[in-house]
Design a protein around this motif. Structure first.
Motif, PDB file in Angstrom:
ATOM      1  N   SER A  42      19.039  61.976  84.191  1.00 28.77           N
ATOM      2  CA  SER A  42      17.425  62.516  84.744  1.00 28.77           C
ATOM      3  C   SER A  42      17.498  62.713  85.831  1.00 28.77           C
ATOM      4  CB  SER A  42      15.957  60.588  84.930  1.00 28.77           C
ATOM      5  OG  SER A  42      15.334  60.942  84.860  1.00 28.77           O
ATOM      6  N   ILE A  43      18.110  63.024  86.670  1.00 29.08           N
ATOM      7  CA  ILE A  43      17.398  63.518  87.611  1.00 29.08           C
ATOM      8  C   ILE A  43      17.627  65.248  87.201  1.00 29.08           C
ATOM      9  CG2 ILE A  43      18.485  64.387  89.891  1.00 29.08           C
ATOM     10  CD1 ILE A  43      16.429  62.243  90.360  1.00 29.08           C
ATOM     11  N   VAL A  44      18.924  65.382  86.486  1.00 27.45           N
ATOM     12  CA  VAL A  44      19.798  66.841  86.274  1.00 27.45           C
ATOM     13  C   VAL A  44      18.306  67.886  85.498  1.00 27.45           C
ATOM     14  CG1 VAL A  44      21.639  68.316  85.189  1.00 27.45           C
ATOM     15  CG2 VAL A  44      22.170  66.309  87.040  1.00 27.45           C
ATOM     16  N   THR A  45      18.065  66.823  84.169  1.00 27.37           N
ATOM     17  CA  THR A  45      17.470  67.214  83.523  1.00 27.37           C
ATOM     18  C   THR A  45      15.798  67.305  84.002  1.00 27.37           C
ATOM     19  OG1 THR A  45      16.319  64.772  82.849  1.00 27.37           O
ATOM     20  CG2 THR A  45      18.397  67.017  81.166  1.00 27.37           C
ATOM     21  N   ASN A  46      15.382  66.747  85.040  1.00 28.17           N
ATOM     22  CA  ASN A  46      14.615  66.899  85.820  1.00 28.17           C
ATOM     23  C   ASN A  46      13.954  68.212  86.311  1.00 28.17           C
ATOM     24  OD1 ASN A  46      11.433  64.209  85.828  1.00 28.17           O
ATOM     25  ND2 ASN A  46      11.018  66.329  86.962  1.00 28.17           N
ATOM     26  N   MET A  47      15.031  68.444  86.872  1.00 27.36           N
ATOM     27  CA  MET A  47      15.330  69.435  87.744  1.00 27.36           C
ATOM     28  C   MET A  47      15.314  70.829  87.830  1.00 27.36           C
ATOM     29  SD  MET A  47      15.905  68.240  90.643  1.00 27.36           S
ATOM     30  CE  MET A  47      14.748  66.741  89.935  1.00 27.36           C
ATOM     31  N   ILE A  48      15.397  70.678  86.387  1.00 34.67           N
ATOM     32  CA  ILE A  48      15.646  72.221  85.349  1.00 34.67           C
ATOM     33  C   ILE A  48      13.367  72.455  85.293  1.00 34.67           C
ATOM     34  CG2 ILE A  48      14.790  73.027  83.062  1.00 34.67           C
ATOM     35  CD1 ILE A  48      17.144  71.282  82.161  1.00 34.67           C
ATOM     36  N   PRO A  49      12.722  71.489  85.178  1.00 32.46           N
ATOM     37  CA  PRO A  49      11.658  72.492  85.382  1.00 32.46           C
ATOM     38  C   PRO A  49      11.072  72.666  87.150  1.00 32.46           C
ATOM     39  CG  PRO A  49      11.313  70.589  84.596  1.00 32.46           C
ATOM     40  CD  PRO A  49      12.832  70.540  84.620  1.00 32.46           C
ATOM     41  N   TYR A  50      11.923  71.529  88.004  1.00 36.51           N
ATOM     42  CA  TYR A  50      11.047  71.471  89.310  1.00 36.51           C
ATOM     43  C   TYR A  50      11.680  73.269  90.455  1.00 36.51           C
ATOM     44  CZ  TYR A  50      10.113  66.837  90.400  1.00 36.51           C
ATOM     45  OH  TYR A  50       9.104  65.646  89.953  1.00 36.51           O
ATOM     46  N   VAL A  51      12.918  73.708  89.476  1.00 38.87           N
ATOM     47  CA  VAL A  51      13.395  74.915  89.870  1.00 38.87           C
ATOM     48  C   VAL A  51      12.653  75.593  89.846  1.00 38.87           C
ATOM     49  CG1 VAL A  51      15.276  76.053  89.928  1.00 38.87           C
ATOM     50  CG2 VAL A  51      15.367  73.837  90.373  1.00 38.87           C
ATOM     51  N   LEU A  52      12.666  75.523  87.633  1.00 40.62           N
ATOM     52  CA  LEU A  52      11.684  77.267  87.103  1.00 40.62           C
ATOM     53  C   LEU A  52      10.262  77.142  88.733  1.00 40.62           C
ATOM     54  CD1 LEU A  52      12.685  76.304  83.897  1.00 40.62           C
ATOM     55  CD2 LEU A  52      13.402  78.106  84.724  1.00 40.62           C
ATOM     56  N   SER A  53       9.539  76.162  88.720  1.00 40.59           N
ATOM     57  CA  SER A  53       8.106  75.992  88.971  1.00 40.59           C
ATOM     58  C   SER A  53       8.558  76.373  90.952  1.00 40.59           C
ATOM     59  CB  SER A  53       7.984  74.710  88.892  1.00 40.59           C
ATOM     60  OG  SER A  53       7.871  74.143  87.823  1.00 40.59           O
ATOM     61  N   MET A  54       9.364  76.112  91.226  1.00 39.19           N
ATOM     62  CA  MET A  54       9.475  76.794  92.851  1.00 39.19           C
ATOM     63  C   MET A  54       9.738  78.048  92.719  1.00 39.19           C
ATOM     64  SD  MET A  54       8.549  73.742  95.150  1.00 39.19           S
ATOM     65  CE  MET A  54       7.535  73.168  93.477  1.00 39.19           C
ATOM     66  N   ALA A  55      10.430  78.576  92.121  1.00 37.20           N
ATOM     67  CA  ALA A  55      11.197  80.010  91.788  1.00 37.20           C
ATOM     68  C   ALA A  55      10.113  81.320  90.997  1.00 37.20           C
ATOM     69  CB  ALA A  55      11.808  80.153  90.455  1.00 37.20           C
ATOM     70  N   ALA A  56       8.905  80.357  90.811  1.00 34.00           N
ATOM     71  CA  ALA A  56       7.566  80.675  89.967  1.00 34.00           C
ATOM     72  C   ALA A  56       6.659  81.117  91.759  1.00 34.00           C
ATOM     73  CB  ALA A  56       6.545  80.001  89.228  1.00 34.00           C
ATOM     74  N   VAL A  57       6.608  80.336  92.851  1.00 36.51           N
ATOM     75  CA  VAL A  57       6.124  80.299  93.546  1.00 36.51           C
ATOM     76  C   VAL A  57       5.507  81.591  93.902  1.00 36.51           C
ATOM     77  CG1 VAL A  57       5.619  79.032  96.169  1.00 36.51           C
ATOM     78  CG2 VAL A  57       5.539  77.571  94.123  1.00 36.51           C
ATOM     79  N   PRO A  58       6.125  82.275  94.312  1.00 44.16           N
ATOM     80  CA  PRO A  58       5.785  84.200  95.127  1.00 44.16           C
ATOM     81  C   PRO A  58       5.383  84.368  94.114  1.00 44.16           C
ATOM     82  CG  PRO A  58       8.407  82.830  95.435  1.00 44.16           C
ATOM     83  CD  PRO A  58       7.354  82.543  94.493  1.00 44.16           C
ATOM     84  N   VAL A  59       5.442  84.688  92.408  1.00 45.17           N
ATOM     85  CA  VAL A  59       4.859  85.705  91.921  1.00 45.17           C
ATOM     86  C   VAL A  59       3.356  84.462  91.854  1.00 45.17           C
ATOM     87  CG1 VAL A  59       4.421  85.853  89.394  1.00 45.17           C
ATOM     88  CG2 VAL A  59       6.435  85.907  90.731  1.00 45.17           C
ATOM     89  N   ILE A  60       3.380  83.608  91.435  1.00 41.20           N
ATOM     90  CA  ILE A  60       1.309  82.548  91.649  1.00 41.20           C
ATOM     91  C   ILE A  60       0.663  83.139  92.457  1.00 41.20           C
ATOM     92  CG2 ILE A  60       0.352  80.977  91.091  1.00 41.20           C
ATOM     93  CD1 ILE A  60       2.747  79.228  90.544  1.00 41.20           C
TER      94      ILE A  60
END
Length: 443
Positions: free
Chosen positions: A355-373
């Motif tokens: 569950s942790i591994v799959t949940n980290m997919i959206p977490y990593v994507l969201s964190m990487a989006a912060v500079p653009v946001i």
């Protein structure tokens, strides 16, 4: 837009943020952490820092994103429609798996309450039964599900908070010290052994920014509530799991299917322990009832965006995605069969890691989006640089948490992620026009 008189203040939002995290994910953790030893307190400290950085990142996303869809909408800023799809896909799969872990928790506490020991196959059969029993009631009334879920959660939070206050009277520093590192692990290895299991307790922190429209001053209050709620939850986790390891010997705790019931029995009497165990069974049942409904809504919403098969958005006369819930129940049942383990503790650990591994997919994507946001919102200079650094570190921490989940979880999680990309390839034509519009926004 509502009056400030009807809106939450920063203290109320902080409390809601903490309560959203403190739930059924906590009450099996002491048994798993006891297998590492009391040095797991170091993992709690690192995880609390990492979770706080993630919460801060989600606060920034919630404050400045103009797109709907939560983590999918955030991810779209940097990764386009494929990022939106993968965030929704990863979160949906993680929730599906996590609900099976909650079902394992219910079975563990219920069997302890009844004083029954079963074979691994029968344990799994009970887990599957619980999955169905917590899904079928959702076919009839979403309102009742919400009431039950919001009420029963206190059956977990209440005993845990009471324990954090009074447990110190039974705490033995010598027992805590003696259980520091029973397996003589290296420092880094010992910390890594329990990083993923501690992060499990913080899952849900992404919902911290969901109530920003209901607060008086979101620019000020949302970051404070995200940070304060996450740190507050972390303190409760650290205190409760540390005290319990200073009351119950590690070898007994590590083999317990109901660690909080065991510690109350040790502090008072077996009857008190049984009562607490029974309360937590009911509380977890109510929690899973609500999470199963939420899971159906997650798949329904994603199907509405053409990410998942249309069958998931088909609803009954009561606006409930019954067919989707049945399909999800079947998938959860199959997953429970695939993760049969010698003990419920081992099965819980296996499911949590995946569950942790799959949940980290959206977490990593969201964190990487912060500079653009932030760039799209006109945030510049130090106001953008410091949050970008924090969220970059939060992304690195997420990758570390995936690594500590173990080779098996990483293997299965990798297969799940690659299947997601394969699935998106089959659906990509649906989003061709939207991708063209998105690209124009950044030209």
């Amino acid at each position: 837009m509502g009056s400030t008189k009807t809106k939450m203040n920063v203290w109320q939002l902080t409390m809601i943020t903490a309560i959203n995290m403190i739930g059924s994910g906590l009450i099996m953790l002491p048994a798993d952490l006891a297998q590492v030893g009391t040095m797991s307190i170091l993992s709690w400290i690192i995880t609390t820092i990492g979770a706080t950085a993630l919460a801060y990142g989600f606060a920034r996303c919630g404050m400045f994103s103009k797109r709907d869809g939560g983590m999918g909408g955030y991810s779209e800023y940097t990764f386009g429609k494929s990022g939106n799809f993968m965030a929704n896909y990863g979160y949906a799969i993680a929730c599906t798996i996590a609900n099976v872990a909650i079902a394992v928790t219910i079975v563990g506490y219920a069997l302890t309450f009844l004083g029954i020991k079963l074979s691994p196959a029968m344990n799994t059969a009970c887990v599957i039964l619980v999955v169905w029993l917590t899904t079928i009631p959702n076919f009839f009334s979403a309102k009742i599900t919400g009431i039950i879920g919001s009420f029963t959660i206190w059956g977990i939070i209440g005993p845990v908070i009471i324990f954090c206050i009074i447990g110190w009277f039974w705490f033995s520093p010598s027992l805590f010290a003696a259980s520091w590192n029973p397996h003589h692990l290296g420092l880094f290895h010992g910390i890594s052994q329990s990083i993923s299991i501690t992060l499990w307790a913080f899952l849900g922190l992404e919902s911290a920014s969901a109530n920003m429209e209901a607060v008086e001053n979101p620019q000020r209050d949302v970051p404070i509530a995200c940070l304060g709620g996450t740190i507050g939850a972390g303190i409760i986790y650290i205190v409760s799991t540390s005290i319990i390891q200073g009351i119950v010997p590690g070898h007994l705790l590590a083999n317990s299917n109901a660690p909080f019931g065991l510690v109350f029995a040790t502090m008072f009497t077996p009857l008190v322990g049984k009562i607490v165990t029974g309360i937590m069974v009911l509380a977890c049942f109510g929690s899973l009832l609500a999470w199963q409904f939420t899971l159906g809504q997650v798949f329904k919403s994603s199907a509405g965006q053409n990410y998942f098969p249309k069958i998931f958005k088909k609803v009954s006369k009561k606006d409930v995605p019954v067919v989707g819930l049945v399909i999800l129940c079947i998938l959860q049942s199959l997953f429970a069969l695939l993760t049969i383990s010698p003990t419920l503790n081992k099965e819980f650990e296996t499911i949590v890691n995946l569950s942790i591994v799959t949940n980290m997919i959206p977490y990593v994507l969201s964190m990487a989006a912060v500079p653009v946001i932030q760039k799209c919102a006109g945030i510049k200079g130090k106001s953008a640089l410091i949050p970008s650094i924090i969220t970059f570190l939060a992304g690195v921490y997420s990758l570390y948490a995936m690594y500590t989940s173990g080779a098996q979880a990483m293997l299965y999680g990798g297969v799940v992620a690659l299947f997601g990309w394969t699935l998106y390839g089959a659906l990509a034509n649906r989003f061709e026009k939207e991708n063209d519009l998105l690209n124009k926004d950044f030209k």
